[in-house]
Enzyme design. Structure first.
Site, PDB file in Angstrom:
ATOM      1  N   LEU A  94       0.805  -1.212   0.000  1.00 12.95           N
ATOM      2  CA  LEU A  94       0.000   0.000   0.000  1.00 12.95           C
ATOM      3  C   LEU A  94       0.844   1.271   0.000  1.00 12.95           C
ATOM      4  O   LEU A  94       0.412   2.306  -0.493  1.00 12.95           O
ATOM      5  CB  LEU A  94      -0.931   0.016   1.214  1.00 12.95           C
ATOM      6  CG  LEU A  94      -2.026  -1.056   1.252  1.00 12.95           C
ATOM      7  CD1 LEU A  94      -2.739  -1.031   2.598  1.00 12.95           C
ATOM      8  CD2 LEU A  94      -3.023  -0.857   0.117  1.00 12.95           C
ATOM      9  N   GLY A  97       7.566   4.549   3.675  1.00 14.68           N
ATOM     10  CA  GLY A  97       8.081   5.787   4.240  1.00 14.68           C
ATOM     11  C   GLY A  97       9.479   5.556   4.768  1.00 14.68           C
ATOM     12  O   GLY A  97      10.073   4.483   4.570  1.00 14.68           O
ATOM     13  N   SER A 100       8.876   2.777   7.679  1.00 14.51           N
ATOM     14  CA  SER A 100       8.028   1.600   7.577  1.00 14.51           C
ATOM     15  C   SER A 100       7.586   1.352   6.146  1.00 14.51           C
ATOM     16  O   SER A 100       7.726   2.214   5.267  1.00 14.51           O
ATOM     17  CB  SER A 100       6.784   1.751   8.463  1.00 14.51           C
ATOM     18  OG  SER A 100       5.990   2.825   7.992  1.00 14.51           O
ATOM     19  N   THR A 101       7.039   0.167   5.929  1.00 11.61           N
ATOM     20  CA  THR A 101       6.268  -0.143   4.728  1.00 11.61           C
ATOM     21  C   THR A 101       4.893  -0.622   5.187  1.00 11.61           C
ATOM     22  O   THR A 101       4.744  -1.133   6.298  1.00 11.61           O
ATOM     23  CB  THR A 101       6.943  -1.225   3.866  1.00 11.61           C
ATOM     24  OG1 THR A 101       7.208  -2.379   4.680  1.00 11.61           O
ATOM     25  CG2 THR A 101       8.248  -0.716   3.273  1.00 11.61           C
ATOM     26  N   VAL A 102       3.874  -0.456   4.323  1.00 12.46           N
ATOM     27  CA  VAL A 102       2.506  -0.803   4.686  1.00 12.46           C
ATOM     28  C   VAL A 102       1.931  -1.741   3.631  1.00 12.46           C
ATOM     29  O   VAL A 102       2.092  -1.501   2.425  1.00 12.46           O
ATOM     30  CB  VAL A 102       1.620   0.448   4.828  1.00 12.46           C
ATOM     31  CG1 VAL A 102       0.216   0.060   5.272  1.00 12.46           C
ATOM     32  CG2 VAL A 102       2.242   1.435   5.811  1.00 12.46           C
ATOM     33  N   LYS A 118       1.542  -2.590   9.085  1.00  8.66           N
ATOM     34  CA  LYS A 118       2.633  -1.618   9.053  1.00  8.66           C
ATOM     35  C   LYS A 118       3.866  -2.249   9.669  1.00  8.66           C
ATOM     36  O   LYS A 118       3.865  -2.597  10.848  1.00  8.66           O
ATOM     37  CB  LYS A 118       2.224  -0.361   9.824  1.00  8.66           C
ATOM     38  CG  LYS A 118       3.211   0.795   9.735  1.00  8.66           C
ATOM     39  CD  LYS A 118       2.610   2.027  10.396  1.00  8.66           C
ATOM     40  CE  LYS A 118       3.458   3.263  10.165  1.00  8.66           C
ATOM     41  NZ  LYS A 118       2.831   4.467  10.761  1.00  8.66           N
ATOM     42  N   ASP A 248     -18.073  -2.201   3.044  1.00 10.93           N
ATOM     43  CA  ASP A 248     -17.925  -3.658   2.977  1.00 10.93           C
ATOM     44  C   ASP A 248     -16.521  -3.952   2.462  1.00 10.93           C
ATOM     45  O   ASP A 248     -15.720  -3.044   2.272  1.00 10.93           O
ATOM     46  CB  ASP A 248     -18.999  -4.293   2.080  1.00 10.93           C
ATOM     47  CG  ASP A 248     -19.018  -3.684   0.679  1.00 10.93           C
ATOM     48  OD1 ASP A 248     -17.942  -3.529   0.074  1.00 10.93           O
ATOM     49  OD2 ASP A 248     -20.112  -3.355   0.185  1.00 10.93           O
TER      50      ASP A 248
END
Length: 459
Positions: A94, A97, A100-102, A118, A248
């Site tokens: 997603l 930074g 981190s990575t997400v 994360k 949803d």
């Protein structure tokens, strides 16, 4: 002028504010067509078609590799399809930074179905976000704004090849407001959309302040673009950190299908695969304020450099102690960026770097000269003003004002908007209106006033 809630509409108003994710609360708005939101899928497909087998040249820097000071061993080498904690299966990337990575993951336990994972770098010695979320989760609060703060579901520690990584499991949400704004014609949302999205965000900020005693702000995160320019990412109140909710899981299922059919480009290295991110599509739920990685517990001694360059409040620029009012300033900047086609402040020099002098000169043009007693709170002010409060900075004060900078509105609506924005854009933190006053502003509630949910009694 005072604003009053119409008594016979109170139940309806409470329902809309607590749960604006209902279909009626967030309808598609004229001027924003459904095909435009599907453009994200077509863009992914087109990108996939241009990269052949999806494998990038090893010499090409990809995403986190472009960050200044990047070290591969700091990042856990997440792979799509990998399963963490015997529960979270990675579907796609997603974002990324400096810290981190997400990743979007499927929850194999079935409890949450989809989550956002994360994964922090292993050099993160001080983890501000996890203690903040643990504090929020420990609160016995019924504040309606709590629903508009992104939820932390789980956390765990991951052992990687070069150290341990803190991992946070968040509820999965939709695209952020910056991505949504970029889909709108002329890059500016209409007033109805802005009001619908930002009222819940204000309630979220109120919860952080009143019940959690937290300032939602952030530290610099510098990354490179190409080889010449720098841009700064931060974790605070700004369009990037306001995410659309979901009604949803269909958007996540569609994301997963897209990744299988049209996988995003990636770079294969001996020790890891570096993936490119696939952003989320448009969803219709209530917005959530996300990323508390640099939030602070309220403290009178907070003086460190916070907020994005373009969003930085005067007291932060001048090295003064700061507190909750910087969130009011940041909210004003967020509102302006979503609603207006051009930024209010663009404090960059010819070299493309942030300039405090340019920023302060632009503030003077918009707000007028700062009060002398405000300047006397910081010795740093002497770099830009003399003892009488006269500007001596190395750049001229632009010949503009707030009325000129506001380019969309006319007549009474423009007057009301300027009154609203001036409630928040004040040199002195104590002169900025409190969050409830901001929330109950006539411009921000204009659609509810028109619908009879709120009555306006002008005096």
């Amino acid at each position: 002028m005072t604003l009053l809630l119409a008594p016979h509409r109170l139940p309806r108003l409470a329902s809309r504010l607590r749960n604006p994710s209902t279909n009626n609360a967030f309808p598609f708005t004229p001027g924003i067509s459904r095909p435009m939101f599907w453009a994200g899928k077509r863009a992914s497909t087109s990108m996939a078609d241009t990269v052949g087998q999806q494998v990038l040249d090893p010499s090409v820097l990809v995403e986190e590799e472009t960050i200044r000071g990047y070290k591969a061993e700091d990042y856990y080498p997440v792979r799509i399809g990998e399963v963490f904690q015997d529960r979270y299966r990675v579907i796609g990337k997603l974002g990324y930074g400096t810290a981190s990575t997400v990743w979007l993951c499927q929850d194999l336990s079935g409890q949450d179905e989809y989550i956002a994972l994360k994964v922090y770098i292993n050099r993160s010695k001080v983890h501000r976000e996890l203690p903040i979320y643990k504090h929020i989760n420990s609160l016995n609060s019924e504040h309606e704004g709590r629903a508009y703060i992104r939820k932390l579901i789980d956390s765990f520690e991951l052992s990687g090849p070069h150290g341990k990584h803190t991992c946070l499991v968040h509820e999965a949400l939709g695209m952020n407001m910056e991505e949504l704004r970029d889909l709108v014609p002329r890059g500016a949302m209409d007033g109805y959309l802005v009001r619908q999205f930002l009222r819940p965000v204000l309630r979220g900020i109120q919860f952080l302040r009143e019940d959690a005693h937290i300032v939602h702000t952030g530290q610099p995160r510098v990354r490179t673009l190409g080889c010449a320019f720098l841009t700064v990412e931060r974790a605070d109140i700004q369009p990037k950190n306001i995410l659309l909710g979901v009604l949803d899981t269909s958007a996540f299922a569609r994301y997963e299908e897209d990744e299988r059919e049209y996988p995003m480009p990636r770079k294969e290295l001996p020790s890891r695969t570096v993936y490119t991110s696939k952003p989320m599509l448009f969803t219709r739920g209530a917005p959530s304020l996300a990323d508390l990685s640099e939030a602070r517990f309220e403290c009178p001694d907070n003086v460190d450099l916070v907020m994005p360059d373009l969003y930085r409040a005067p007291e932060v620029v001048l090295g003064m102690p700061w507190s909750y009012p910087i969130d009011v300033w940041a909210f004003a900047m967020t509102l302006w960026d979503l609603f207006e086609p051009k930024r209010l402040f663009y404090p960059q020099g010819e070299d493309g770097r942030y300039s405090e002098s340019i920023h302060l000169a632009q503030m003077i043009s918009i707000m007028g000269p700062p009060p002398l007693d405000f300047l006397q709170r910081s010795g740093k002010s002497k770099l830009f003003w003399d003892d009488e409060g006269v500007w001596k900075g190395d750049v001229p004060i632009p010949e503009t004002k707030l009325e000129i900078a506001e380019a969309r509105l006319q007549g009474e609506e423009k007057e009301l908007f300027l009154i609203f924005i001036r409630k928040m854009l004040q040199w002195k933190p104590e002169d900025r209106k409190d969050l409830e006053d901001v929330f109950m502003d006539e411009w921000l509630l204009a659609d509810l006033i028109e619908a009879g949910v709120v009555t306006c009694d002008r005096q």
